[in-house]
Design an enzyme around this catalytic site. Structure first.
Site, PDB file in Angstrom:
ATOM      1  N   ARG A 247     -35.303  87.263 -35.206  1.00 43.25           N
ATOM      2  CA  ARG A 247     -34.618  86.980 -36.460  1.00 43.25           C
ATOM      3  C   ARG A 247     -34.154  88.294 -37.072  1.00 43.25           C
ATOM      4  NH1 ARG A 247     -34.022  82.532 -35.007  1.00 43.25           N
ATOM      5  NH2 ARG A 247     -34.530  80.564 -36.069  1.00 43.25           N
ATOM      6  N   GLU A 276     -26.265  86.972 -40.617  1.00 42.38           N
ATOM      7  CA  GLU A 276     -25.392  86.237 -39.698  1.00 42.38           C
ATOM      8  C   GLU A 276     -24.897  84.925 -40.318  1.00 42.38           C
ATOM      9  OE1 GLU A 276     -27.727  83.814 -36.430  1.00 42.38           O
ATOM     10  OE2 GLU A 276     -28.456  85.882 -36.418  1.00 42.38           O
ATOM     11  N   HIS A 294     -26.015  85.488 -31.089  1.00 46.56           N
ATOM     12  CA  HIS A 294     -27.190  84.603 -31.193  1.00 46.56           C
ATOM     13  C   HIS A 294     -27.203  83.591 -30.041  1.00 46.56           C
ATOM     14  CE1 HIS A 294     -30.220  82.808 -34.273  1.00 46.56           C
ATOM     15  NE2 HIS A 294     -30.629  82.606 -33.037  1.00 46.56           N
TER      16      HIS A 294
END
Length: 332
Positions: A247, A276, A294
């Protein structure tokens, strides 16, 4: 939105497109509504969903905040998250309102570990620099000093968070001859440490000062927000690399960016970002950064396995039993 029609079945609202087998089965078992556009729902749309759903199936792109949950109707009893991380869900508010939250642990372990290993290899060997040289048509042929990188064998790898994914990364990295070190909330049993060849550091600061590479594998919680702060990042050697497939919020991204620009870090391999989907143009401009969108768990097999977990959690809950992947108080 597309909706199945059977009012006798529980109302399940899915916020994003899921693998076809998962959607088909959800439609068969429940009164299911799917997001055909596959665009993240707005807060207003999420509020509308929780007002009428018995079960909400969100993803990491949905912010299930206290405000959203405060608008939930009396029917909402389960949030069956499609994904492992639940930092986008206000767990405390969900618990207060009697809403059970589940996730999909375990099925993403190997895929995320593979992607982490790809970044571990790509950075020291300058793979992205080589790709760009070819793409720009600037490669003039082999050279004894061209694109020299560093071998990873013998490097000290510091793993921050030694859960399923951290241990899977350790196994892969050890096979490449890296020294395995780790920091975790709790030390692993001696048997596991021996299997992984891993050395435990109670002090994160001391571990960071001695590593050639650090990779992040802990969830985002209030306790881990900016765990790699500016102060902690300053302990790293200027020859060290940072990898993050967990994360973005675990790292103080602004501090890391400053260090990369100042030459105080050797490079970074990132699959997640603090804000993000916004990624700093300054980060992308650096030649020693490998930036991915991601995609650490993005395999067809993994996504289908996640869908199976969601289905099992919902079916078990609807049948009156505790779902196998319910989030417990330790996440709060």
């Amino acid at each position: 939105m597309r909706k199945t029609t059977n009012n006798e079945k529980p109302c399940v609202i899915v916020t994003r497109r899921l693998p076809e087998p998962t959607e088909v089965r959800l439609g068969e078992l429940f009164d299911a509504t799917f997001n055909q556009t596959d665009t993240p729902l707005t807060e207003a749309e999420l509020i509308e969903a929780v007002r009428k759903a018995d079960v909400l199936v969100p993803t990491v792109t949905d912010r299930i905040s206290a405000n959203v949950l405060s608008m939930a109707g009396p029917r909402l009893k389960l949030i069956a998250n499609f994904g492992n991380g639940v930092d986008h869900i206000d767990l405390s508010t969900a618990r207060k309102q009697g809403v059970t939250v589940t996730n999909t642990p375990g099925v993403l372990t190997e895929d995320t570990a593979d992607m982490t290993m790809a970044l571990i290899l790509a950075l020291p060997r300058r793979l992205l620099n080589g790709v760009r040289l070819i793409e720009k048509g600037e490669w003039t042929g082999w050279s004894p000093t061209g694109l020299l990188g560093h071998r990873i064998r013998g490097m000290k790898l510091g793993i921050l968070g030694m859960g399923r994914i951290g241990q899977a990364v350790a196994k892969r990295a050890r096979a490449f001859g890296m020294e395995i070190h780790y920091h975790n909330r709790r030390q692993l049993p001696a048997r596991v440490e021996q299997e992984l060849g891993a050395h435990y550091w109670e002090s994160l600061d001391q571990m960071l000062a001695r590593m050639d590479m650090v990779t992040v594998h802990c969830p985002h919680t209030p306790a881990t927000y900016h765990l790699l702060s500016a102060r902690r990042l300053s302990h790293l050697s200027r020859h060290a690399y940072v990898i993050n497939t967990a994360r973005g919020e675990v790292i103080d991204e602004a501090a890391m960016l400053h260090m990369l620009e100042a030459g105080e870090l050797a490079g970074a391999g990132l699959d997640v970002y603090e804000h993000e989907p916004i990624v700093s143009p300054r980060l992308l401009a650096l030649p020693n950064v490998v930036a991915l969108p991601h995609m650490g768990s993005a395999t067809e097999e993994g996504r289908i396995d996640m869908g199976e977990k969601v289905l099992i959690n919902i079916k078990t809950f609807i049948d009156g039993h505790a779902p196998p992947d319910r989030i417990l108080d330790e996440w709060l």
